[in-house]
Design an enzyme around this catalytic site. Structure first.
Site, PDB file in Angstrom:
ATOM      1  CE  LYS A  77      -3.914   2.064   2.519  1.00 47.29           C
ATOM      2  NZ  LYS A  77      -4.768   1.975   3.716  1.00 47.29           N
ATOM      3  CB  SER A 152      -8.018   3.836   2.665  1.00 49.14           C
ATOM      4  OG  SER A 152      -7.196   3.234   3.638  1.00 49.14           O
ATOM      5  CB  SER A 176      -8.401   1.175   5.692  1.00 46.36           C
ATOM      6  OG  SER A 176      -9.082   2.402   5.601  1.00 46.36           O
TER       7      SER A 176
END
Lengths: 483, 95
Positions: A77, A152, A176
Site C-alpha cells: 500500500k 482505503s 481500511s
C-alpha cells in the site's frame, strides 16, 4: 491455473527446489498485471526493473533455508514507505516523494525474500472507503468494474483479487483492510493494535492505525502475519509480546468455541442478503461444533461519531508535518512563511483530507475540546468495555464486515456521512484495538460478502483458527472474479 | 451545532489551509451536518468515565541513551523542495 493462484505450499515446494524460478513467478505477476491493470488500476507505481533485479538475485543465490514467503511477488500500500521507490499516499502533496528508508514491515518482507512488484492505490492518506479519494485515479472492483473496490486499501484488495500479486500489505484505521477485502472477495486481517510495527507507515490516526496482510486465503494471512508481527524499538507503541506460531493454530478445529453475534451488527441498515450469508456462515460454525448466541454491544451506534472525531483530530495533528518545507509540494513565490504553509497545503491536499483536517482542528480547538474530543475519548472507553465484557463469555465475536456489498463508483461521493456509515461494523473493533479478519462468505447478487471474525487482544491465533476452519469447509474463498 | 463561514475561516487559519469561497461554503454545510451527527454522543452520560487515548497499557516507553547511526545528511535533504548549504530554505520570517 495461474501460478499466483496456486497454494503457497505448492509454490514454495517448487521454488525451494528451484523447479520454478523466482523470475518465472515474477513474470507471471507482470503478465497478469499487463492483462488486467488497464481495467483495474490497482497500482500507483510499478517497479518492474527493481522486481526483476531482485528476482534474478534470488535465482542466482541459494534457496537454502528459504522461508515460506521466499520469492513471492507482493504489492505494498502506498502509505508504507519503500526506500528509493516513490511513495505518494495517493496525494498530490507527495506525488514525487522518494523515501530514504524502508518501513519495518518492508524490511521484514525483504528479509523473508519476497519481491516488491509495486505500490498500491488507496484513498488519499487512507481517508476514505472507496478509493475515490485517490488524487490519481479510482481503482475498480475486479468483480464489477463499475463498482468501488472499497478502501482505503482498495488497490491492495483489488490486486490480490485480480491475481496480480501473491499477497499485499494494507493498513487499517477504521476498517481500511477489512472492508476492501470484503468488497473484493479476499481475506484481510487487521491485527491487534500494537502487534505490527508502524515505523514507516505514514501516520493518519496514531491511536488506531495498524498494518496487516490482504491474501487469497487464511493460511497465507497466517504466514504473512508471522513475517511482519513483532516488537520494534523504532515504534514505541509496538507491543512487546511473544509471537505465537500462527500456522500451528490452523487445526481446523472449532469444537466448543463460543461465539457472540452482536444484534447491532445485523440490525438496521444491513442489507438482508448480507445478513443471510452471515447467518449461513453461523450455521457452518454450528455444524463444526461451535456454539453461538446473540449478544449486545450496546454502544455500537455511537462508534461512527466517536471515530470521526478522534481519527480526524489525530489526523489534523499528524498532517501538520506536510508544510512544504522538507518534502512534498511547495507553493510558488510565497509572500512569507505562513503563506507558504497555507498555499502548499491547499494545493497538495484533496477535498476529503481538507474536510477531516478541518473537523479535527475544530474538535481540538479552544472551547470545543471537552465537548467533542474528550467526550469522544470517554465514549471510546464505553465501546471498549462492551468488547471486554463480551470477551469474558465468548472466544470470538462474529458479524458482517460491511453492511452492504460494493457500491457503484460515484454513488456516495457527495455524501460524506453516508460514506462514513459503511464502516459501522469495522469501526467499533478499531476503537477497541482488537484483532479481526474479513473472509469471503459467499455472494449476494454476484458480489462478494465478507464475514468478520473478531478476537481478544493479541489472540490472532483463535481468529485465524476459526477463519481457517470455516474456509476448510466452504468453497467461497475459491471464487474468483471473471476478468 | 451550526458552522458558519466565519467559523470555517477561523478553523482554516488554525489548520494552515487557504480555502476558496466555494470550499468555505461547502465545508460550512458539511461540517455542520457531521457535528450535528456527533451530538449523538451527548445522549450518553460520561461523568467519571476515564478517556481512552489508546488501548495498550503502555506508559513512558524509555530506552538507553546510546548514540546510534542517524540518516546521512545528504539523504535527509534529498526531497527538499529548496535547499541551500545543506539546509532547508524557507522565506524570511523576520522583516
Amino acid at each position: 491455473m495461474s501460478l499466483l493462484n496456486q497454494r503457497l505450499r505448492e509454490v514454495h515446494h517448487l521454488l525451494s527446489r528451484k523447479e520454478l524460478s523466482v523470475t518465472e513467478l515474477v513474470d507471471a505477476s507482470f503478465k497478469r498485471i499487463a492483462e488486467t491493470e488497464e481495467r483495474i488500476g490497482a497500482f500507483l507505481t510499478l517497479d518492474e526493473e527493481g522486481a526483476r533485479n531482485t528476482a534474478r538475485q534470488l535465482d542466482e543465490g541459494s534457496a537454502e533455508g528459504a522461508g515460506l514467503l521466499y520469492g513471492l511477488p507482493v504489492g505494498i500500500k502506498d502509505n508504507i514507505v519503500t526506500e528509493g521507490l516513490r511513495t505518494t499516499c495517493a496525494s498530490k502533496f507527495l506525488a514525487n516523494y522518494n523515501p530514504i528508508y524502508d518501513a519495518t514491515v518492508v524490511t521484514k518482507l525483504k528479509e523473508a525474500r519476497t519481491v516488491t512488484v509495486g505500490k498500491l492505490n488507496m484513498d488519499e492518506f487512507a481517508m476514505g472507503g472507496s478509493n475515490e479519494n485517490s488524487a490519481f485515479h479510482t481503482t475498480r472492483n475486479p468483480w464489477d468494474t463499475d463498482r468501488v473496490p472499497g478502501g482505503s486499501s482498495g488497490g491492495s484488495a483489488a490486486a490480490v483479487a485480480a491475481g496480480q500479486v501473491y499477497f499485499a500489505l494494507g493498513s487499517d484505521t477504521g476498517g481500511s483492510i477489512r472492508q476492501p477485502a470484503a468488497y473484493c472477495g479476499v481475506v484481510g486481517l487487521k491485527p491487534t493494535y500494537g502487534l505490527v510495527s508502524r515505523f514507516g507507515l505514514v501516520a493518519f490516526a496514531s491511536s488506531l492505525d495498524q498494518i496487516g496482510p490482504i491474501t487469497k486465503n487464511v493460511e497465507d494471512a497466517a504466514f504473512a502475519l508471522q513475517a511482519i508481527a513483532g516488537h520494534d524499538e523504532r515504534d514505541s507503541t509496538s507491543a512487546n509480546v511473544e509471537i505465537p506460531d500462527y500456522a500451528a493454530a490452523l487445526t481446523g478445529e472449532v469444537k466448543g468455541m463460543r461465539i457472540g453475534v452482536p444484534k447491532e451488527y445485523l440490525g438496521k441498515g444491513i442489507d438482508p442478503k448480507v445478513k443471510e450469508r452471515v447467518l449461513e456462515a453461523l450455521k457452518t460454525f454450528e455444524s463444526l461444533g461451535a456454539v453461538w448466541e446473540e449478544i449486545s454491544l450496546p454502544h455500537t451506534e455511537y462508534a461512527v461519531a466517536t471515530y470521526y472525531l478522534l481519527a480526524s483530530s489525530e489526523a489534523s495533528s499528524n498532517l501538520a508535518r506536510f508544510d512544504g518545507v522538507r518534502y512534498g509540494v511547495r507553493a510558488d513565490n510565497p509572500e512569507n512563511l505562513l503563506d507558504l504553509y497555507r498555499r502548499s497545503r491547499s494545493e497538495g491536499f484533496g477535498n476529503e483530507v481538507k474536510r477531516r483536517i478541518m473537523l479535527g482542528t475544530y474538535a481540538l480547538s479552544s472551547g470545543y475540546y471537552d465537548a467533542y474530543y474528550k467526550k469522544a475519548q470517554q465514549v471510546r472507553t464505553l465501546i471498549k468495555r462492551d468488547f471486554d465484557q463480551a470477551f469474558e463469555k465468548y472466544d470470538l465475536i462474529i458479524g458482517p464486515t460491511a453492511p452492504t456489498t460494493a457500491f457503484r463508483i460515484g454513488e456516495q461521493v457527495n455524501d460524506p456521512l453516508t460514506m462514513y456509515l459503511n464502516d459501522i461494523c469495522t469501526i467499533p473493533v478499531s476503537l477497541a484495538g482488537v484483532p479481526a479478519i474479513s473472509i469471503p462468505c459467499g455472494l449476494a447478487d454476484g458480489l462478494p460478502v465478507g464475514l468478520q471474525i473478531i478476537g481478544k487482544p493479541f489472540d490472532e491465533a483463535s481468529v485465524l483458527r476459526a477463519a481457517h476452519a470455516f474456509e476448510s469447509h466452504t468453497d467461497h474463498h475459491k471464487l474468483r472474479p471473471a476478468l | 451545532m451550526s458552522i458558519s463561514v466565519k467559523d470555517v475561516e477561523h478553523v482554516a487559519n488554525l489548520a494552515r489551509l487557504a480555502l476558496t469561497e466555494a470550499e468555505k461554503e461547502q465545508f460550512a454545510g458539511q461540517l455542520s451536518a457531521i457535528l450535528k451527527y456527533a451530538e449523538k454522543l451527548n445522549e450518553l452520560n460520561t461523568d467519571g468515565i476515564e478517556p481512552t487515548s489508546h488501548v495498550l497499557p503502555l506508559y513512558n516507553v524509555m530506552r538507553e541513551d546510546e548514540v546510534k547511526p542517524s540518516l546521512p545528511h545528504a539523504k535527509v535533504m534529498a526531497n527538499a523542495p529548496e535547499e541551500e548549504d545543506g539546509q532547508f530554505k524557507v522565506p524570511s520570517v523576520l522583516e
